[in-house]
Scaffold this motif. Structure first.
Motif, short mmCIF file in Angstrom:
data_model
loop_
_atom_site.label_atom_id
_atom_site.label_comp_id
_atom_site.label_asym_id
_atom_site.label_seq_id
_atom_site.Cartn_x
_atom_site.Cartn_y
_atom_site.Cartn_z
N LEU A 1 0.85 -1.18 0.00
CA LEU A 1 0.00 0.00 0.00
C LEU A 1 0.89 1.23 0.00
N THR A 2 0.53 2.19 -0.84
CA THR A 2 1.21 3.48 -0.84
C THR A 2 0.25 4.51 -0.26
N ILE A 3 0.74 5.25 0.71
CA ILE A 3 -0.04 6.30 1.36
C ILE A 3 0.53 7.63 0.89
N VAL A 4 -0.32 8.46 0.27
CA VAL A 4 0.10 9.74 -0.28
C VAL A 4 -0.64 10.86 0.45
N ALA A 5 0.11 11.81 1.00
CA ALA A 5 -0.51 12.98 1.61
C ALA A 5 -1.20 13.79 0.51
N LYS A 6 -2.47 14.14 0.74
CA LYS A 6 -3.24 14.85 -0.28
C LYS A 6 -2.53 16.14 -0.70
N ASP A 7 -2.63 16.43 -2.00
CA ASP A 7 -1.95 17.59 -2.57
C ASP A 7 -2.40 18.92 -1.96
N ASN A 8 -3.64 18.99 -1.50
CA ASN A 8 -4.12 20.26 -0.95
C ASN A 8 -3.90 20.40 0.56
N ASN A 9 -3.20 19.45 1.19
CA ASN A 9 -2.86 19.58 2.61
C ASN A 9 -1.97 20.78 2.82
N THR A 10 -2.15 21.46 3.94
CA THR A 10 -1.28 22.59 4.28
C THR A 10 -0.31 22.23 5.41
N GLY A 11 -0.62 21.18 6.15
CA GLY A 11 0.24 20.73 7.25
C GLY A 11 0.89 19.40 6.91
N ARG A 12 1.28 18.66 7.94
CA ARG A 12 1.94 17.38 7.76
C ARG A 12 1.01 16.25 8.18
#
Length: 102
Positions: A34-45
């Motif tokens: 599984l690959t977990i990708v932080a959403k592109d529109n996130n502003t934090g971590r």
């Protein structure tokens, strides 16, 4: 909601409603990787880890960053948790096209 992304597909999303409160990815799903990708529109971590996940124990992913888990034949997503530094932000969950969804 299966959107193609190269040789992977988006199999889900997960958001952290309240920053500082860990969320389990999925208590009933098993995968081979599984690959977990932080959403592109996130502003934090986004912090990814086990039951101890927190900003003080993990470096975190910035928007667009990813981490891949591979656990042999199959592993249970109940052991993977996320947290966020900003409420409402989250991740996309990707899997290889050659894997069966369970």
């Amino acid at each position: 909601m299966a959107t193609s992304v190269g040789e992977t597909i988006v199999v889900g999303t997960k958001n952290v409603t309240t920053a500082g409160t860990r969320v389990t990815l999925d208590a009933a799903r098993k995968v081979r990787s599984l690959t977990i990708v932080a959403k592109d529109n996130n502003t934090g971590r986004i912090y990814v880890g086990g039951s101890d996940v927190a900003s003080t124990t993990h470096r975190g992913l910035a928007a667009g960053d990813s981490v891949t888990f591979q656990g042999g034949p199959e592993f249970d997503l109940a052991g993977i948790n996320i947290d966020a530094s900003v409420s409402g932000e989250g991740v996309e969950l990707l899997r290889s096209l050659d894997q069966k969804a369970r």
